[in-house]
Design a protein around this motif. Structure first.
Motif, PDB file in Angstrom:
ATOM      1  N   LEU A  50      -3.491  13.298  -8.781  1.00 39.94           N
ATOM      2  CA  LEU A  50      -3.865  14.121  -9.823  1.00 39.94           C
ATOM      3  C   LEU A  50      -5.463  14.165 -10.127  1.00 39.94           C
ATOM      4  CD1 LEU A  50      -1.030  14.259 -12.353  1.00 39.94           C
ATOM      5  CD2 LEU A  50      -1.694  16.014 -10.768  1.00 39.94           C
ATOM      6  N   LEU A  51      -5.728  12.902 -10.015  1.00 34.75           N
ATOM      7  CA  LEU A  51      -7.016  12.313 -10.514  1.00 34.75           C
ATOM      8  C   LEU A  51      -8.023  12.661  -9.423  1.00 34.75           C
ATOM      9  CD1 LEU A  51      -6.730   8.977 -12.154  1.00 34.75           C
ATOM     10  CD2 LEU A  51      -7.218  11.071 -13.293  1.00 34.75           C
ATOM     11  N   LEU A  52      -7.433  12.597  -8.124  1.00 36.55           N
ATOM     12  CA  LEU A  52      -8.351  12.980  -6.830  1.00 36.55           C
ATOM     13  C   LEU A  52      -8.256  14.449  -6.678  1.00 36.55           C
ATOM     14  CD1 LEU A  52      -7.323  10.242  -4.295  1.00 36.55           C
ATOM     15  CD2 LEU A  52      -9.398  10.340  -5.345  1.00 36.55           C
ATOM     16  N   LEU A  53      -7.491  15.060  -7.115  1.00 36.10           N
ATOM     17  CA  LEU A  53      -7.753  16.618  -7.023  1.00 36.10           C
ATOM     18  C   LEU A  53      -8.628  17.187  -8.176  1.00 36.10           C
ATOM     19  CD1 LEU A  53      -4.085  17.725  -6.427  1.00 36.10           C
ATOM     20  CD2 LEU A  53      -5.951  18.026  -4.737  1.00 36.10           C
ATOM     21  N   ARG A  54      -8.562  16.404  -9.279  1.00 40.98           N
ATOM     22  CA  ARG A  54      -9.431  16.921 -10.448  1.00 40.98           C
ATOM     23  C   ARG A  54     -10.818  16.474 -10.134  1.00 40.98           C
ATOM     24  NH1 ARG A  54      -8.758  14.197 -16.225  1.00 40.98           N
ATOM     25  NH2 ARG A  54      -9.883  12.711 -15.478  1.00 40.98           N
TER      26      ARG A  54
ATOM     27  N   LEU B 257       3.547   1.309  -8.013  1.00 46.39           N
ATOM     28  CA  LEU B 257       2.627   1.785  -6.944  1.00 46.39           C
ATOM     29  C   LEU B 257       3.023   3.156  -6.565  1.00 46.39           C
ATOM     30  CD1 LEU B 257       0.301   0.919  -5.637  1.00 46.39           C
ATOM     31  CD2 LEU B 257       1.452   0.166  -3.651  1.00 46.39           C
ATOM     32  N   ALA B 258       4.212   3.766  -6.555  1.00 46.45           N
ATOM     33  CA  ALA B 258       4.615   4.965  -6.226  1.00 46.45           C
ATOM     34  C   ALA B 258       4.167   5.844  -7.532  1.00 46.45           C
ATOM     35  CB  ALA B 258       5.870   5.060  -5.792  1.00 46.45           C
ATOM     36  N   GLN B 259       4.500   5.341  -8.615  1.00 43.06           N
ATOM     37  CA  GLN B 259       3.898   6.136  -9.761  1.00 43.06           C
ATOM     38  C   GLN B 259       2.387   6.325  -9.808  1.00 43.06           C
ATOM     39  OE1 GLN B 259       5.972   4.073 -13.046  1.00 43.06           O
ATOM     40  NE2 GLN B 259       7.931   5.039 -12.403  1.00 43.06           N
ATOM     41  N   GLY B 260       1.747   5.077  -9.327  1.00 44.20           N
ATOM     42  CA  GLY B 260       0.233   5.131  -9.659  1.00 44.20           C
ATOM     43  C   GLY B 260      -0.227   6.273  -8.406  1.00 44.20           C
ATOM     44  N   ALA B 261       0.286   6.323  -7.444  1.00 42.77           N
ATOM     45  CA  ALA B 261      -0.108   7.321  -6.338  1.00 42.77           C
ATOM     46  C   ALA B 261       0.077   8.696  -6.843  1.00 42.77           C
ATOM     47  CB  ALA B 261       0.778   6.914  -5.158  1.00 42.77           C
ATOM     48  N   SER B 262       1.124   8.917  -7.587  1.00 39.47           N
ATOM     49  CA  SER B 262       1.167  10.488  -8.002  1.00 39.47           C
ATOM     50  C   SER B 262      -0.001  10.575  -9.076  1.00 39.47           C
ATOM     51  CB  SER B 262       2.665  10.595  -8.867  1.00 39.47           C
ATOM     52  OG  SER B 262       3.512  10.296  -8.101  1.00 39.47           O
ATOM     53  N   THR B 263      -0.440   9.552 -10.012  1.00 35.47           N
ATOM     54  CA  THR B 263      -1.275   9.783 -10.970  1.00 35.47           C
ATOM     55  C   THR B 263      -2.693   9.894  -9.919  1.00 35.47           C
ATOM     56  OG1 THR B 263      -0.204   8.566 -12.635  1.00 35.47           O
ATOM     57  CG2 THR B 263      -2.353   8.966 -13.016  1.00 35.47           C
ATOM     58  N   ALA B 264      -2.710   9.222  -9.115  1.00 36.55           N
ATOM     59  CA  ALA B 264      -4.151   9.118  -8.469  1.00 36.55           C
ATOM     60  C   ALA B 264      -4.266  10.470  -7.555  1.00 36.55           C
ATOM     61  CB  ALA B 264      -4.132   7.908  -7.258  1.00 36.55           C
TER      62      ALA B 264
ATOM     63  N   ALA C 141       0.787  -1.202   0.025  1.00 44.46           N
ATOM     64  CA  ALA C 141       0.172  -0.010  -0.100  1.00 44.46           C
ATOM     65  C   ALA C 141       0.865   1.253   0.083  1.00 44.46           C
ATOM     66  CB  ALA C 141      -0.947   0.130   1.209  1.00 44.46           C
ATOM     67  N   VAL C 142       0.371   2.513  -0.506  1.00 47.05           N
ATOM     68  CA  VAL C 142       1.140   3.600  -0.482  1.00 47.05           C
ATOM     69  C   VAL C 142      -0.028   4.838  -0.214  1.00 47.05           C
ATOM     70  CG1 VAL C 142       0.771   3.887  -2.959  1.00 47.05           C
ATOM     71  CG2 VAL C 142       2.634   5.093  -1.517  1.00 47.05           C
ATOM     72  N   ALA C 143       0.184   5.706   0.351  1.00 42.05           N
ATOM     73  CA  ALA C 143      -0.591   7.052   0.740  1.00 42.05           C
ATOM     74  C   ALA C 143      -0.579   7.576  -0.350  1.00 42.05           C
ATOM     75  CB  ALA C 143      -0.027   7.639   1.938  1.00 42.05           C
ATOM     76  N   VAL C 144      -1.624   8.490  -0.787  1.00 42.93           N
ATOM     77  CA  VAL C 144      -1.746   9.596  -1.653  1.00 42.93           C
ATOM     78  C   VAL C 144      -1.794  10.887  -1.133  1.00 42.93           C
ATOM     79  CG1 VAL C 144      -3.212  10.163  -3.995  1.00 42.93           C
ATOM     80  CG2 VAL C 144      -2.958   7.820  -3.299  1.00 42.93           C
ATOM     81  N   ARG C 145      -0.771  11.632  -1.649  1.00 43.00           N
ATOM     82  CA  ARG C 145      -0.634  12.961  -1.205  1.00 43.00           C
ATOM     83  C   ARG C 145      -0.468  13.930  -2.150  1.00 43.00           C
ATOM     84  NH1 ARG C 145       2.926   9.888   2.221  1.00 43.00           N
ATOM     85  NH2 ARG C 145       2.023   9.553   4.589  1.00 43.00           N
ATOM     86  N   ALA C 146      -0.714  15.279  -1.944  1.00 42.49           N
ATOM     87  CA  ALA C 146      -0.520  16.501  -2.556  1.00 42.49           C
ATOM     88  C   ALA C 146      -0.196  17.548  -1.588  1.00 42.49           C
ATOM     89  CB  ALA C 146      -1.713  16.541  -3.561  1.00 42.49           C
ATOM     90  N   GLY C 147       0.744  18.335  -1.962  1.00 40.42           N
ATOM     91  CA  GLY C 147       1.110  19.349  -1.047  1.00 40.42           C
ATOM     92  C   GLY C 147       0.882  19.221   0.306  1.00 40.42           C
ATOM     93  N   GLY C 148       1.404  18.127   0.763  1.00 34.55           N
ATOM     94  CA  GLY C 148       1.526  17.806   2.327  1.00 34.55           C
ATOM     95  C   GLY C 148      -0.021  17.280   2.824  1.00 34.55           C
ATOM     96  N   GLU C 149      -1.059  17.280   1.787  1.00 27.32           N
ATOM     97  CA  GLU C 149      -2.544  16.800   2.308  1.00 27.32           C
ATOM     98  C   GLU C 149      -2.515  15.395   1.984  1.00 27.32           C
ATOM     99  OE1 GLU C 149      -6.928  17.708   1.473  1.00 27.32           O
ATOM    100  OE2 GLU C 149      -5.530  18.913   0.628  1.00 27.32           O
ATOM    101  N   THR C 150      -3.123  14.550   2.788  1.00 23.89           N
ATOM    102  CA  THR C 150      -3.356  13.112   2.391  1.00 23.89           C
ATOM    103  C   THR C 150      -4.601  12.914   1.584  1.00 23.89           C
ATOM    104  OG1 THR C 150      -1.973  12.154   4.253  1.00 23.89           O
ATOM    105  CG2 THR C 150      -3.641  10.776   3.233  1.00 23.89           C
TER     106      THR C 150
END
Length: 558
Positions: A249-253, A240-247, A211-220
């Protein structure tokens, strides 16, 4: 996603925000983008675009119409009401306007967002999350799920042949990770880690996880989980780490799309409540189906230093409670009043979970995902009493959370969205008769009060209805210090029973009888005429605001 049309755009942001003056090509004309006009740069060829007339007064925008038509654009947007309607019709160009004080950058953002983020089959980006889950599952070799911070499953993979366990089956079935102390401990470890972590199986028969956490700008924003049966690809952690980065972006969108949709729905609900929206379009976009009733919530405080912020917090409380009860829900704040549209008996609103599940694909071995279970159906049915119980619960919770008393009014149940205005008007009338002794009520419970309230307004507005002997009775009392008006009302309220009227006035029946005889003689009223009694009673009750209950007290000398 289908192309956005002029009609689609107006359904979402039309009304106070953007007004249509003419559409020679009809409302089915495509709208592809919003373009800012620059007088010092050539106009691009942008078929289907809307040109925003920046720096050009509405009355002087005629030459721009021809330019818009030559560029193949759909329409021109001006600021102010005096746009070139004639030129627009002659060149087959739609003409729209915004308020004089509207900022062009705000108008551009509003139009661009509405054109580019219309609701589609992917439900605000969730379809892309499903595609991502499939891609991660194929690359790592393990069944994958994407969750939000509250452990709700947003998307999952459907790659055939990948091993799964009971935890995954149960989680997908309810779109929620099963709660357990061991699960909570694993989430703490996951969110504390900087990258992917391997987590052991929680019980016998289950499989480990990567598992990996999905983060953006310090926010989980959530997490991505892969079932690990021991055969994952060697580079699974990197994938998985690359997938988290894409996730991320998708979650923010998806969040931006949801916020936009909420803003658009709020504006649409405002127009539905005031009767300026097309009812069928509003019903489809807001998920309203069948009968409904409007509930109105208001802060019970004369003045608050932060009234606007407190009202917004009240909106959050109402929305949260309504969504918990009915799923996706229509709530809006208008002039300090929070309105909520509640489904009537037999209505089956499209709940938030229902939208997510119906768009989701069926997971392995679970044929019931995407359908309502028998246990869910009763929760979606409502009845007359549940509306009031919900309102009472909201009033109690909001009062405790906001530390301000709250009142709630429920309008009449109407047959459909086209009659929403009627239920809203009922709710607003009920709000006016509520008080500390009655903080929550339906219109049927206070029908006599609201009827008298409306009668008072109607009688007061019409000279011929407000004229009559009631004024003479009040004037005589004021001049001579008598108590004829209160005696008359008490007698009427007591059903013309002398003993009952005397009890309300705390006087002897003979005193009451004497006052009535004197009133007839001095003021010139005929208490033997039933029509005159009825009219006099209504006028004293509604226009003078008197009643037998108020009349009880220390009597004046007759």
């Amino acid at each position: 996603m289908d192309a956005c049309t002029l009609g689609d755009l107006l359904d979402v942001i039309g009304g106070p925000s953007v007004r249509l003056h003419t559409a020679p090509a009809g409302l089915t004309a495509p709208v592809t983008e919003a373009v800012l006009y620059d007088a010092h740069a050539p106009l691009p060829q942008a078929p289907g675009a809307l040109l925003l007339a920046v720096g050009v007064r509405a009355a002087a925008a005629g030459p721009l119409v021809r330019v818009v038509a030559e560029a193949g654009m759909t329409g021109l947007v001006v600021r102010g009401p005096d746009g070139p309607v004639g030129e627009a019709e002659a060149h087959g160009v739609a003409l729209l306007s915004v308020d004089e004080d509207a900022a062009w950058h705000h108008v551009h953002l509003l139009l661009s967002s509405a054109i580019g983020a219309r609701p589609g089959p992917s439900a605000g980006g969730l379809g892309d999350l499903f595609a991502l889950a499939d891609a991660v599952a194929a690359a790592t070799g393990g069944a994958t799920a994407v969750e939000d911070p509250r452990q709700r499953i947003l998307a999952y993979s459907t790659v055939p042949g990948q091993p799964v366990d009971e935890d995954r089956r149960q989680g997908i079935l309810g779109l929620q990770v099963p709660v357990s102390p061991a699960n909570s401990e694993q989430y703490r470890a996951l969110f504390a880690a900087a990258g992917p972590v391997r987590l052991p199986a929680l019980r016998e028969g289950d499989l480990p996880r990567l598992a990996v956490a999905v983060r953006a700008g310090g926010e989980t924003l959530g997490s991505v989980w892969v079932v690990d049966d021991g055969t994952l690809a060697p580079d699974a952690e990197e994938t998985l780490a690359q997938g988290a980065s894409t996730a991320a972006l998708l979650l923010l969108r998806a969040r931006a799309a949801q916020e936009l949709a909420r803003h658009q729905n709020s504006d649409l609900l405002r127009r539905l409540l005031d009767g300026t929206a097309d009812a069928s379009t509003a019903a489809q976009r807001l998920g309203l189906d069948g009968g409904l009733r409007v509930a109105a919530f208001v802060l019970d405080a004369a003045s608050l230093p932060d009234a606007e912020q407190t009202a917004l917090r009240l909106l959050d409380v109402v929305r949260l409670q309504c969504e918990a009860r009915y799923g996706r829900h229509a709530c809006v704040l208008v002039d300090g009043v929070v309105y909520a549209v509640l489904p009537a008996p037999g209505a089956q609103p499209q709940g938030r979970a229902g939208v997510e599940r119906s768009s989701a694909r069926r997971p392995e071995g679970l044929s019931t995902v995407g359908r309502s279970t028998p246990a869910e159906a009763p929760r979606r049915r409502t009845d007359e009493h549940s509306h009031k119980r919900l309102a009472q619960d909201i009033v109690a919770r909001a009062g405790q959370a906001l530390r301000v008393p709250v009142r709630a009014a429920l309008g009449e149940v109407v047959a459909g969205p086209a009659q929403t205005v009627r239920s809203r008007e009922d709710a607003e009338l009920v709000l006016r008769v509520l008080g500390p002794d009655l903080p929550v009520a339906t219109v049927d419970e206070v029908r006599p009060r609201v009827t008298l309230l409306r009668l008072a307004e109607v009688l007061g507005e019409r000279r011929e209805l407000s004229a009559g002997p009631w004024r003479r009775v009040l004037a005589y009392d004021e001049t001579h210090g008598t108590d004829y008006a209160r005696t008359l009302v008490s007698w009427f309220d007591a059903g013309c029973d002398m003993a009952g009227a005397a009890k309300l006035l705390a006087v002897h029946p003979n005193t009451c009888r004497y006052r009535l005889k004197q009133a007839q003689q001095h003021v010139g009223i005929d208490l033997d005429d039933p029509d005159e009694r009825l009219v006099l009673w209504l006028q004293l009750r509604t226009l003078a605001g008197l009643s037998g209950a108020i009349a009880a007290g220390v009597p004046r000398t007759p």
